[in-house]
Design a protein around this motif. Structure first.
Motif: not given
Length: 322
Positions: A242-267
């Motif tokens: 609840s707190r993560f989605r309220s502040i960040v704007g998306e669920p924790p696991m969705t954020y993690l997936t997006n972050w991993r994809m961004l890292l992969a795009s750099e690598l």
């Protein structure tokens, strides 16, 4: 590792387009370059920045961040009709199509309608998809303006000197200084707008969310689940979600997936890394699992993305799973 730290540690500005712009009244530039991010540092006099029907006045010492790819106008009068258009690839023309490349060139990385005008500014443009910096700047508004007293003027002066220099290593120095100016500007904007920041940039205002973000950024390859994350933080899954989605704007696991994809795009910029190695770096068990997730995020396989975004690595494409 927080996103700003990653912006400096990972692949970043490479041969960024950087200019000292000199203008005399009357002038108006319609920027249609479709660049993902532009940094504008005002040196003397002032200007107006018009984006999405919003008019923002820039004073000497101010630094503005403009998120693309939408067009915007920089002008001495917000109601003036543009007389210069900047196209993709930083080509410029008049509204009628006349090429202005040579007529507005004023020497070493200097461009404008005069050699000595009232208005001078530095323009630094990230011309390609800098995916992690996209994650960073996505937390900002379309245009973020930081007033002069919030940015160390020495940093801007240093960048100005390098732009006017032809010393060895000057291109790389400009890239690094532009990155540092970007980070300082984002930090200053977040400090000035604690209640309007979005995404991960707002996470620092909640200790629980900040801890969750830190774990994701420091250890993206760990096999995180909502349960393991909440256990690590000693809170219930419901409270964390609840707190993560309220502040960040998306669920924790969705954020993690997006972050991993961004890292992969750099690598993928590193031609020595195979898809299997990149998958392990960002928390996917097999290159095929990474490829499936990558296609959902970017619409391309890792191989296709590498060829499009990092053409110099194409020779290493035979080491990458489609």
């Amino acid at each position: 590792m927080d996103p700003l730290t990653h912006l400096l540690d990972g692949p970043r500005a490479r041969r960024a387009f950087a200019l000292r712009v000199v203008m005399a009244p009357k002038w108006s530039i319609d920027v249609q370059d479709q660049a993902p991010l532009t940094v504008i540092a005002m040196l003397s006099s002032g200007a107006w920045l018009v984006a999405d029907n919003e008019q923002l006045e820039l004073q000497p010492g101010d630094v503005a961040l403009v998120r693309g790819p939408g067009p915007y106008i920089v002008t001495d009068d917000p109601f003036r009709i543009p007389d210069v258009i900047v196209h993709p690839g930083q080509l410029c023309s008049s509204p009628s199509g006349q090429d202005l490349q040579l007529s507005m060139k004023r020497g070493m990385r200097t461009w404008g309608n005069t050699a000595a005008g009232q208005t001078t500014m530095l323009i630094g443009t990230y011309e390609t998809d800098a995916e992690v910096s996209s994650a960073v700047t996505a937390a900002l508004p379309r245009v973020a303006v930081v007033p002069a007293h919030e940015i160390d003027p020495a940093l801007v002066r240093f960048l100005e000197r390098e732009i006017a220099s032809d010393a060895p290593g000057q291109g790389s120095t400009i890239d690094r200084l532009l990155d540092v100016l970007l980070v300082h500007t984002i930090r200053a904007w977040a400090k000035l707008h604690p209640h309007t920041a979005r995404g991960w940039l707002a996470g620092g205002h909640d200790p629980l969310v900040a801890q969750a973000l830190a774990l994701f950024h420091e250890s993206p390859a760990d096999a995180w689940t909502l349960e393991s994350l909440s256990h690590r933080l000693n809170v219930s899954r419901g409270t964390l979600a609840s707190r993560f989605r309220s502040i960040v704007g998306e669920p924790p696991m969705t954020y993690l997936t997006n972050w991993r994809m961004l890292l992969a795009s750099e690598l993928l910029a590193n031609p020595q890394l195979t898809t299997a190695q990149i998958a392990a770096e960002v928390g996917y068990g097999t290159p095929f699992a990474l490829s499936s997730a990558f296609k959902r995020r970017f619409g391309l396989s890792p191989t296709g993305y590498r060829r499009r975004s990092y053409p110099r690595t194409e020779a290493a494409g035979n080491a990458v799973v489609p």
